[in-house]
Design a protein around this motif. Structure first.
Motif, PDB file in Angstrom:
ATOM      1  N   ALA A 193       0.829  -1.204   0.000  1.00 56.99           N
ATOM      2  CA  ALA A 193       0.000   0.000   0.000  1.00 56.99           C
ATOM      3  C   ALA A 193       0.862   1.253   0.000  1.00 56.99           C
ATOM      4  O   ALA A 193       0.563   2.235  -0.686  1.00 56.99           O
ATOM      5  CB  ALA A 193      -0.929  -0.014   1.225  1.00 56.99           C
ATOM      6  N   THR A 216      -1.999   2.455  -2.588  1.00 57.29           N
ATOM      7  CA  THR A 216      -3.299   1.782  -2.654  1.00 57.29           C
ATOM      8  C   THR A 216      -3.907   1.744  -1.251  1.00 57.29           C
ATOM      9  O   THR A 216      -3.199   1.923  -0.256  1.00 57.29           O
ATOM     10  CB  THR A 216      -3.147   0.343  -3.184  1.00 57.29           C
ATOM     11  OG1 THR A 216      -2.170  -0.356  -2.381  1.00 57.29           O
ATOM     12  CG2 THR A 216      -2.689   0.357  -4.633  1.00 57.29           C
ATOM     13  N   SER A 242      -5.360  -3.860   0.435  1.00 52.74           N
ATOM     14  CA  SER A 242      -4.032  -4.369   0.072  1.00 52.74           C
ATOM     15  C   SER A 242      -3.633  -5.534   0.967  1.00 52.74           C
ATOM     16  O   SER A 242      -3.034  -6.516   0.507  1.00 52.74           O
ATOM     17  CB  SER A 242      -2.986  -3.254   0.174  1.00 52.74           C
ATOM     18  OG  SER A 242      -3.258  -2.222  -0.740  1.00 52.74           O
TER      19      SER A 242
END
Length: 271
Positions: A232, A237, A242
């Protein structure tokens, strides 16, 4: 890596992984995936309760999750289609929670952080609650491990041995509610069940004993939690999804490895 907020996120993820992995083994063994969903989705009702009464979120979520888990336990053995009953409870609780939050017009709330987690916003107070909750879950599982295994294998055998399967089932219910409450900021209510199931399911084809499965599931859960956070951070993200995607990748890898090992074992036995 060592920024204060990211360090707190890693410590919180580690605590949740340690609690979720061994508990997830019982979820898998007892086929309680829908039960976990119903309990987790009640977390949004807990958020609505916290907003309406000015309670801290985690105790309110614990109350709602425990109430839902108790209701689901009461239905066990009474409903002809248990999976249908649990599905109704799970989705009804989620929808009711979202409606209840929307009706609190005086409150501005980012629901995404509760649905999918906001681990990078974990505070030192949150860390204390996470680790206290994880400690309670691990203490319960360690104390009642043999009894829980026996009750999972055969309730009649557990009764013959002097245990009370109903009491042990309630213990699992309480542990599940605690994990839902402490995992709220890590993966959110929609992904908690995945974090329970995936590491345990990944460990299952690679081991032969319950203890080995719980230990390997813990290793996988820690790897998914810390590895997911790194992904991440690297790819910008969402942290919770994740972590779950990393756990799913470990599951796919472990399943393939387990299949390969079984084929090798069969080929060796044939020779």
């Amino acid at each position: 890596m060592f920024d204060d907020f990211f360090l707190r996120a890693n410590i919180a993820a580690l605590g949740v992984a340690l609690a979720a992995a061994p508990l997830g083994c019982f979820v898998v063994w007892r086929r309680m995936a829908y039960f976990g969903d119903a309990t987790a989705h009640a977390g949004i009702l807990g958020i609505a309760l916290a907003l309406a009464t000015d309670m801290p979120p985690m105790p309110a979520v614990l109350i709602a999750a425990l109430a839902m888990a108790s209701a689901a336990t009461a239905l066990a053995g009474r409903a002809r289609a248990m999976d249908t009953a649990l599905g109704v409870l799970a989705h009804s609780a989620l929808a009711a929670g979202l409606v209840a939050v929307a009706l609190l017009g005086h409150v501005r709330l980012d629901l995404m952080s509760y649905l999918f987690g906001d681990i990078l916003a974990v505070t030192r107070g949150d860390l204390l609650i996470v680790w206290i909750g994880a400690g309670l879950v691990l203490a319960l599982l360690g104390w009642r491990w043999n009894a829980l295994l026996t009750a999972t294998l055969s309730p009649d055998l557990a009764r013959a041995g002097g245990s009370a399967p109903g009491r042990d089932a309630f213990g699992l219910t309480l542990a599940l509610a605690i994990v839902v409450a402490v995992a709220l900021k890590v993966v959110g209510v929609l992904l908690i069940t995945a974090l329970l199931i995936l590491p345990a399911a990944a460990a299952r084809p690679l081991v032969r004993t319950p203890e080995a499965m719980a230990l390997l599931a813990t290793v996988f859960a820690i790897g998914a939690a810390l590895g997911g956070l790194q992904l991440a951070f690297a790819f910008d993200t969402p942290a919770g999804p994740s972590i779950v995607c990393t756990a799913a990748g470990l599951f796919v890898t472990a399943t393939g490895l387990g299949t390969a090992l079984r084929r090798i074992t069969r080929a060796g036995a044939a020779d």
